[in-house]
Design an enzyme around this catalytic site. Sequence first.
Site, short mmCIF file in Angstrom:
data_model
loop_
_atom_site.label_atom_id
_atom_site.label_comp_id
_atom_site.label_asym_id
_atom_site.label_seq_id
_atom_site.Cartn_x
_atom_site.Cartn_y
_atom_site.Cartn_z
CE LYS A 3 36.70 113.09 15.18
NZ LYS A 3 36.22 113.46 16.52
CB ALA A 28 41.19 104.60 23.48
CD GLU A 83 31.77 104.35 21.94
OE1 GLU A 83 31.91 104.88 20.83
OE2 GLU A 83 30.67 104.03 22.41
CG ASP A 129 27.97 115.35 23.90
OD1 ASP A 129 28.13 114.97 22.73
OD2 ASP A 129 27.03 114.94 24.64
N1 LIG Z 1 41.22 107.65 20.00
C1 LIG Z 1 40.42 106.63 19.65
N2 LIG Z 1 40.82 105.35 19.82
C2 LIG Z 1 40.00 104.32 19.50
N3 LIG Z 1 38.76 104.46 18.99
C3 LIG Z 1 38.32 105.73 18.80
C4 LIG Z 1 39.12 106.86 19.11
N4 LIG Z 1 38.41 107.98 18.81
C5 LIG Z 1 37.23 107.57 18.33
N5 LIG Z 1 37.16 106.22 18.32
C6 LIG Z 1 36.00 105.45 17.89
O1 LIG Z 1 35.66 105.80 16.56
C7 LIG Z 1 34.26 106.05 16.43
C8 LIG Z 1 34.04 107.41 15.82
O2 LIG Z 1 34.53 108.37 16.72
P1 LIG Z 1 34.38 109.93 16.35
O3 LIG Z 1 34.80 110.69 17.56
O4 LIG Z 1 35.03 110.20 15.08
O5 LIG Z 1 32.83 110.09 16.06
P2 LIG Z 1 31.74 110.18 17.21
O6 LIG Z 1 31.99 111.41 18.01
O7 LIG Z 1 31.70 108.87 17.92
O8 LIG Z 1 30.42 110.28 16.37
P3 LIG Z 1 29.68 111.66 16.16
O9 LIG Z 1 30.66 112.51 15.37
O10 LIG Z 1 28.46 111.27 15.41
O11 LIG Z 1 29.42 112.21 17.54
C9 LIG Z 1 33.66 105.95 17.82
O12 LIG Z 1 32.91 104.76 17.86
C10 LIG Z 1 34.81 105.85 18.76
O13 LIG Z 1 34.55 104.85 19.72
#
Ligand SMILES: Nc1ncnc2c1ncn2[C@@H]1O[C@H](COP(=O)(O)OP(=O)(O)OP(=O)(O)O)[C@@H](O)[C@H]1O
Length: 324
Positions: A63, A115, A119, A158
Amino acid sequence: NDWAERGAAVHVQREADVNGNVQIKTIKKGVKDFTFGRILGEGSFSTVVAATDRQTLREYAIKILDKRHIIKEKKVKYVNIEKNTLNRLGDHPGIVRLYYTFQDERSLYFVLDLAPNGELFSVLKKLGTLNMECTQYYGAQLLDAVDYMHNHGVIHRDLKPENILLDENMRIKVTDFGTAKLLGVRNPVDGTAGDSSDDISGIPIEDERLNSFVGTAEYVSPELLTDKAAGKSSDIWAFGCILYQLLCGKPPFKASNEYQTFQKIIKLDYSFPAGFPQVARDLVSKLLATDPLKRLTIEQIKAHQFFTDMVFGPILWSRKAPRL
Ligand SMILES: Nc1ncnc2c1ncn2[C@@H]1O[C@H](COP(=O)(O)OP(=O)(O)OP(=O)(O)O)[C@@H](O)[C@H]1O
Ligand SMILES: O=C(O)C[C@H](Cc1nc2cc(Cl)cc(Cl)c2[nH]1)c1ccc(Cl)cc1
């Protein structure tokens, strides 16, 4: 030294050798240690990219947050809460694990479990609803993960299907801890704030009323809307909303705008669609209680007839996921 230049952060890893002697290994990881691949998704302040550790060839989700954007949007606090919370929750199969953090001149980096199956929300949207077996399986995994969080003094605040990711075995990984509340402990004697190593008796340190954060409208508990007091039972309310949504495809409180949704929540204005299984109605109705003290505790939920054949504990995480 060069570590700082390379944006590497020093991580200490303890490993016992065959004789049980603990070896302290320092691991410094930086951007150069990874090969970045496909973009997994975008957040408001982040981009999540699949990446491979060049030495171990292990795959991660990294991230990436832009420092200037974080500062401009005043999100520094959230980023550090996410880091501290993930570090506290380092060892549960149902929670996204944070391996390393580092930064370079432009960005901050969280190296997380990958992951790959996205989702739970997307799966639910595609299937419409989940059957009882799948709802019991994913409900039990979520409950086990929330139990671990609460026992480690963390309130997620959340919880929602978008924040429940699916790993390569279609088991859950809860994510998104930037808005979590870390329960410290106020020393029962002189009222001073202890450090997090103390027994986490669940007395929040900061003054409740300072809390401006509320979660996502459909999953917000009534007490958060009326007197800002987020407690562990706020996560139990969200758990109730998620169970309802898994079984019938939509959350219990949903209106055309946030304000109307909040009204429904405060008035406890929801109903079960025809065909909603009776045992699930009984459980959900004991989770969506306006008074937080009336909501079932996690132990009571585990003992509820809805989970009657479910075996909780480690075995839950080696069980094969039911076919969706
Ligand atoms: N560990 C992970 N493995 C796979 N995909 C991920 C992972 N973490 C986040 N994602 C995907 O990346 C996207 C962005 O995730 P992130 O947590 O950075 O932002 P968010 O929390 O979804 O958005 P916001 O910050 O607006 O709440 C999401 O669609 C999520 O499904
Ligand atoms: O606790 C640490 O390791 C050090 C830093 C703390 C930290 N340094 C920052 C610099 C900026 Cl510009 C913004 C935020 Cl949110 C910052 N947070 C850090 C580095 C990386 C990540 Cl992902 C989080 C926090």
